[in-house]
Design a protein around this motif. Sequence first.
Motif, short mmCIF file in Angstrom:
data_model
loop_
_atom_site.label_atom_id
_atom_site.label_comp_id
_atom_site.label_asym_id
_atom_site.label_seq_id
_atom_site.Cartn_x
_atom_site.Cartn_y
_atom_site.Cartn_z
N CYS A 81 0.85 -1.18 0.00
CA CYS A 81 0.00 0.00 0.00
C CYS A 81 0.89 1.23 0.00
N GLU A 82 0.64 2.15 -0.92
CA GLU A 82 1.53 3.29 -1.12
C GLU A 82 1.66 4.21 0.09
N ASP A 83 0.64 4.29 0.93
CA ASP A 83 0.73 5.21 2.06
C ASP A 83 1.41 4.59 3.28
N ARG A 84 1.87 3.35 3.15
CA ARG A 84 2.61 2.71 4.23
C ARG A 84 4.05 2.53 3.80
N VAL A 85 4.94 2.80 4.70
CA VAL A 85 6.36 2.63 4.39
C VAL A 85 6.93 1.60 5.35
N CYS A 86 7.56 0.61 4.80
CA CYS A 86 8.17 -0.44 5.59
C CYS A 86 9.62 -0.04 5.88
N GLU A 87 10.06 -0.31 7.08
CA GLU A 87 11.44 0.03 7.43
C GLU A 87 12.46 -0.78 6.63
N ARG A 88 12.03 -1.90 6.06
CA ARG A 88 12.92 -2.72 5.25
C ARG A 88 12.71 -2.51 3.75
N ASN A 89 11.99 -1.50 3.40
CA ASN A 89 11.60 -1.25 2.01
C ASN A 89 12.78 -1.22 1.04
N GLU A 90 13.86 -0.57 1.43
CA GLU A 90 15.00 -0.39 0.52
C GLU A 90 15.77 -1.68 0.24
N PHE A 91 15.71 -2.63 1.17
CA PHE A 91 16.49 -3.85 0.98
C PHE A 91 15.63 -5.11 1.01
N CYS A 92 14.34 -4.96 0.83
CA CYS A 92 13.43 -6.10 0.87
C CYS A 92 13.64 -6.98 -0.37
N GLY A 93 13.86 -8.25 -0.13
CA GLY A 93 14.09 -9.19 -1.23
C GLY A 93 12.82 -9.78 -1.81
N THR A 94 11.68 -9.54 -1.16
CA THR A 94 10.44 -10.16 -1.63
C THR A 94 9.39 -9.17 -2.12
N LYS A 95 9.64 -7.89 -1.99
CA LYS A 95 8.64 -6.90 -2.36
C LYS A 95 8.22 -7.04 -3.83
N GLU A 96 9.16 -7.24 -4.73
CA GLU A 96 8.83 -7.39 -6.15
C GLU A 96 8.00 -8.65 -6.39
N LEU A 97 8.30 -9.71 -5.65
CA LEU A 97 7.50 -10.94 -5.75
C LEU A 97 6.06 -10.67 -5.36
N TRP A 98 5.87 -9.97 -4.23
CA TRP A 98 4.52 -9.66 -3.77
C TRP A 98 3.79 -8.76 -4.77
N LYS A 99 4.49 -7.80 -5.35
CA LYS A 99 3.88 -6.93 -6.37
C LYS A 99 3.43 -7.75 -7.57
N GLU A 100 4.28 -8.65 -8.01
CA GLU A 100 3.97 -9.48 -9.17
C GLU A 100 2.77 -10.39 -8.88
N LEU A 101 2.76 -11.00 -7.70
CA LEU A 101 1.63 -11.86 -7.32
C LEU A 101 0.33 -11.07 -7.23
N ALA A 102 0.40 -9.89 -6.64
CA ALA A 102 -0.79 -9.04 -6.52
C ALA A 102 -1.30 -8.66 -7.91
N GLY A 103 -0.39 -8.32 -8.81
CA GLY A 103 -0.78 -7.98 -10.18
C GLY A 103 -1.41 -9.15 -10.90
N SER A 104 -0.86 -10.34 -10.71
CA SER A 104 -1.42 -11.55 -11.34
C SER A 104 -2.82 -11.84 -10.81
N MET A 105 -2.98 -11.73 -9.50
CA MET A 105 -4.31 -11.97 -8.91
C MET A 105 -5.31 -10.94 -9.41
N GLU A 106 -4.92 -9.70 -9.44
CA GLU A 106 -5.81 -8.64 -9.91
C GLU A 106 -6.23 -8.90 -11.36
N ASN A 107 -5.28 -9.23 -12.20
CA ASN A 107 -5.60 -9.50 -13.61
C ASN A 107 -6.53 -10.70 -13.76
N LYS A 108 -6.30 -11.74 -12.97
CA LYS A 108 -7.16 -12.93 -13.03
C LYS A 108 -8.58 -12.59 -12.59
N LEU A 109 -8.71 -11.85 -11.49
CA LEU A 109 -10.04 -11.47 -11.00
C LEU A 109 -10.77 -10.56 -11.99
N LYS A 110 -10.02 -9.71 -12.68
CA LYS A 110 -10.64 -8.82 -13.68
C LYS A 110 -11.10 -9.59 -14.90
#
Length: 120
Positions: A81-110
């Motif tokens: 969520c854009e209005d939340r900032v995680c303290e590990r945001n700059e070095f998170c190794g899974t954030k891109e994975l979560w973004k990709e999964l969220a995008g896939s789910m959104e596209n499937k539901l649409k």
Amino acid sequence: MIEVAEKGKFDPVRTSELAQSQDLSVKYLEALMVKLKNAGLVHSVRGNKGGYLLARKASTITAYDIFLALDESFEIVPCLCEDRVCERNEFCGTKELWKELAGSMENKLKAIRLENLTEN
């Protein structure tokens, strides 16, 4: 929504009928129906034979529309969520994975239409 789409072809579907068939409390179902109504997915019919009908054709309502109406957000993990900032945001190794999964789910539901769900 599937039941409203199927049974609502003939007459408005009563909340008590939906609650019984879906094994939900009437109070909880009423809260869900208010959210669906506010999202423009159903409309209510008052009176002795009142209940709920689809506000649009089932072919124009997506699973994503329903999901957003009921959950109001689409985030797998809070840090996406854009209005939340995680303290590990700059070095998170899974954030891109979560973004990709969220995008896939959104596209499937649409891609899934209520009309298709009623055919199953």
